[in-house]
Write an enzyme that holds these catalytic residues in place. Structure first.
Site, mmCIF file in Angstrom:
data_model
loop_
_atom_site.group_PDB
_atom_site.id
_atom_site.type_symbol
_atom_site.label_atom_id
_atom_site.label_comp_id
_atom_site.label_asym_id
_atom_site.label_seq_id
_atom_site.Cartn_x
_atom_site.Cartn_y
_atom_site.Cartn_z
ATOM 1 N N GLN A 51 0.842 -1.196 0.000
ATOM 2 C CA GLN A 51 0.000 0.000 0.000
ATOM 3 C C GLN A 51 0.875 1.243 0.000
ATOM 4 O O GLN A 51 0.384 2.356 -0.066
ATOM 5 C CB GLN A 51 -0.905 0.009 1.240
ATOM 6 C CG GLN A 51 -1.824 -1.188 1.332
ATOM 7 C CD GLN A 51 -2.435 -1.299 2.724
ATOM 8 O OE1 GLN A 51 -3.443 -0.686 3.027
ATOM 9 N NE2 GLN A 51 -1.813 -2.090 3.585
ATOM 10 N N HIS A 72 -1.422 1.442 -4.305
ATOM 11 C CA HIS A 72 -1.865 2.837 -4.158
ATOM 12 C C HIS A 72 -1.045 3.819 -5.002
ATOM 13 O O HIS A 72 -1.157 5.024 -4.816
ATOM 14 C CB HIS A 72 -1.833 3.249 -2.679
ATOM 15 C CG HIS A 72 -2.850 2.537 -1.850
ATOM 16 N ND1 HIS A 72 -2.847 2.539 -0.471
ATOM 17 C CD2 HIS A 72 -3.923 1.790 -2.217
ATOM 18 C CE1 HIS A 72 -3.870 1.824 -0.032
ATOM 19 N NE2 HIS A 72 -4.529 1.355 -1.056
ATOM 20 N N THR A 80 0.629 -3.001 8.590
ATOM 21 C CA THR A 80 -0.557 -2.272 8.142
ATOM 22 C C THR A 80 -1.613 -2.282 9.243
ATOM 23 O O THR A 80 -1.783 -3.284 9.926
ATOM 24 C CB THR A 80 -1.147 -2.835 6.824
ATOM 25 O OG1 THR A 80 -2.348 -2.116 6.510
ATOM 26 C CG2 THR A 80 -1.440 -4.317 6.890
HETATM 27 P P1 OAD Z 1 -1.184 3.060 8.914
HETATM 28 O O1 OAD Z 1 -0.461 4.298 9.270
HETATM 29 O O2 OAD Z 1 -2.660 3.066 8.997
HETATM 30 O O3 OAD Z 1 -0.698 1.871 9.837
HETATM 31 C C1 OAD Z 1 0.651 1.597 10.046
HETATM 32 C C2 OAD Z 1 0.741 0.315 10.856
HETATM 33 O O4 OAD Z 1 2.111 0.006 10.985
HETATM 34 C C3 OAD Z 1 0.151 0.402 12.259
HETATM 35 O O5 OAD Z 1 -0.688 -0.727 12.470
HETATM 36 C C4 OAD Z 1 1.384 0.353 13.170
HETATM 37 O O6 OAD Z 1 1.133 -0.339 14.396
HETATM 38 C C5 OAD Z 1 2.350 -0.450 12.306
HETATM 39 N N1 OAD Z 1 3.780 -0.211 12.587
HETATM 40 C C6 OAD Z 1 4.383 0.893 13.086
HETATM 41 N N2 OAD Z 1 5.706 0.714 13.189
HETATM 42 C C7 OAD Z 1 5.960 -0.541 12.719
HETATM 43 C C8 OAD Z 1 7.153 -1.314 12.550
HETATM 44 N N3 OAD Z 1 8.347 -0.850 12.882
HETATM 45 N N4 OAD Z 1 7.019 -2.583 12.057
HETATM 46 C C9 OAD Z 1 5.807 -3.064 11.708
HETATM 47 N N5 OAD Z 1 4.662 -2.378 11.846
HETATM 48 C C10 OAD Z 1 4.729 -1.129 12.328
HETATM 49 O O7 OAD Z 1 -0.687 2.632 7.449
HETATM 50 P P2 OAD Z 1 -1.362 1.654 6.372
HETATM 51 O O8 OAD Z 1 -1.978 0.479 7.021
HETATM 52 O O9 OAD Z 1 -0.343 1.427 5.343
HETATM 53 O O10 OAD Z 1 -3.590 5.247 1.653
HETATM 54 O O11 OAD Z 1 -2.492 2.586 5.788
HETATM 55 C C11 OAD Z 1 -3.202 2.167 4.661
HETATM 56 C C12 OAD Z 1 -3.455 3.321 3.727
HETATM 57 O O12 OAD Z 1 -4.058 4.405 4.422
HETATM 58 C C13 OAD Z 1 -2.229 3.947 3.123
HETATM 59 O O13 OAD Z 1 -1.754 3.281 1.983
HETATM 60 C C14 OAD Z 1 -2.688 5.306 2.769
HETATM 61 C C15 OAD Z 1 -3.364 5.635 4.058
HETATM 62 O O14 OAD Z 1 -4.182 6.689 4.084
HETATM 63 C C16 OAD Z 1 -3.622 6.222 0.731
HETATM 64 O O15 OAD Z 1 -2.885 7.192 0.770
HETATM 65 C C17 OAD Z 1 -4.630 5.997 -0.333
#
Ligand code: OAD
Length: 243
Positions: free
Chosen positions: A100, A118, A187
């Site tokens: 993503q 994305h 994610t």
């Molecule tokens: P989020 O910011 O929603 O979530 C990030 C996740 O990564 C959270 O669950 C954290 O707990 C986890 N995290 C943080 N540090 C970490 C680490 N060192 N190792 C593993 N995990 C870790 O991001 P996404 O799930 O990618 O879309 O969000 C999905 C979409 O929402 C994105 O692609 C974007 C956003 O708005 C668009 O821009 C269309």
């Protein structure tokens, strides 16, 4: 067989493997995730800026945010999690990575079988002609960038309220249904349709696991949740590989 033994067995013997990553995989590279305190830019959240409506009402503001993110990404490098995922691609006979993330760090780490669901922050698209160009200037000036035809360029990113490329989606749904092992990394699993891929894989019989420092809404559906940082857990996991 306990879940640890099952993990070791599936992880080393699976042939068809799918990985789905989110912003957390790039967190240890220094790129802020979207949600949570660090996800704020000025006082805006991603959901307020990554929309066609936001772009229509204030293209300069949206481009300033993307320019800020481009500068961040430019200053960052892939971390051990990106490299571990690239190793997986070399190990498994059938492998595909869906991300993503728009930062391009997976490719920089060597991943080739990767679909950027994305879009990509280094590409922009003419709002009139639909022409896509790569532009890696940092910073980007002037803002907003214009096409040679005079129309606005927009980031080549799938925004909230927009549809993913149907070909990417078909590939993702097809491989999620066929794989033996589905791994989600970093994610929050709240943005669809990406968040439904691991559930689909689980329903089709795959061993499903996630790597995240926190539980997510899909944790209860997963066979295994490894709580911790991707850059620490994934390099440990690939030590299970026999080569
Ligand atoms: P989020 O910011 O929603 O979530 C990030 C996740 O990564 C959270 O669950 C954290 O707990 C986890 N995290 C943080 N540090 C970490 C680490 N060192 N190792 C593993 N995990 C870790 O991001 P996404 O799930 O990618 O879309 O969000 C999905 C979409 O929402 C994105 O692609 C974007 C956003 O708005 C668009 O821009 C269309």
């Amino acid at each position: 067989m306990d879940v640890g033994e099952k993990l070791a067995q599936v992880f080393t013997h699976a042939k068809r493997v799918v990985v789905l990553t989110g912003a957390g995989v790039s967190a240890e590279s220094g790129i802020p995730t979207f949600r949570g305190q660090e996800g704020l830019w000025k006082t805006y959240r991603a959901e307020e800026l990554a929309t066609p409506e936001a772009f229509q009402s204030n293209p300069t503001l949206v481009w300033e945010w993307y320019d800020w993110r481009r500068q961040k990404v430019h200053a960052c490098a892939p971390n051990p999690a990106h490299f571990a995922i690239a190793r997986m691609e070399a190990y498994y006979p059938e492998f595909h990575l869906f991300t993503q993330n728009v930062d391009g760090l997976h490719r920089r780490a060597g991943s080739q079988k990767v679909t950027e669901l994305h879009g990509n922050i280094w590409r922009m698209r003419c709002v009139k002609e639909g022409k896509v160009v790569e532009d890696t200037r940092v910073p980007l000036e002037p803002l907003p960038p214009l096409c040679a035809c005079g129309a606005l360029m927009r980031p080549h990113i799938v925004w909230f309220g927009e549809n993913l490329d149907p070909e990417d989606l078909n590939l993702a749904f097809g491989l999620a249904r066929q794989c033996e092992l589905f791994i989600t990394v970093g994610t929050s699993a709240v943005v669809q349709p990406a968040a439904s891929l691991p559930i689909m894989a689980k329903q089709s019989g795959a061993f499903t696991m996630e790597v995240n420092p926190e539980y997510t809404p899909i944790s209860s559906y997963m066979d295994l949740t490894l709580l911790g940082k991707a850059g620490e857990i994934l390099p440990e996991l690939i030590k299970l590989f026999k080569v």
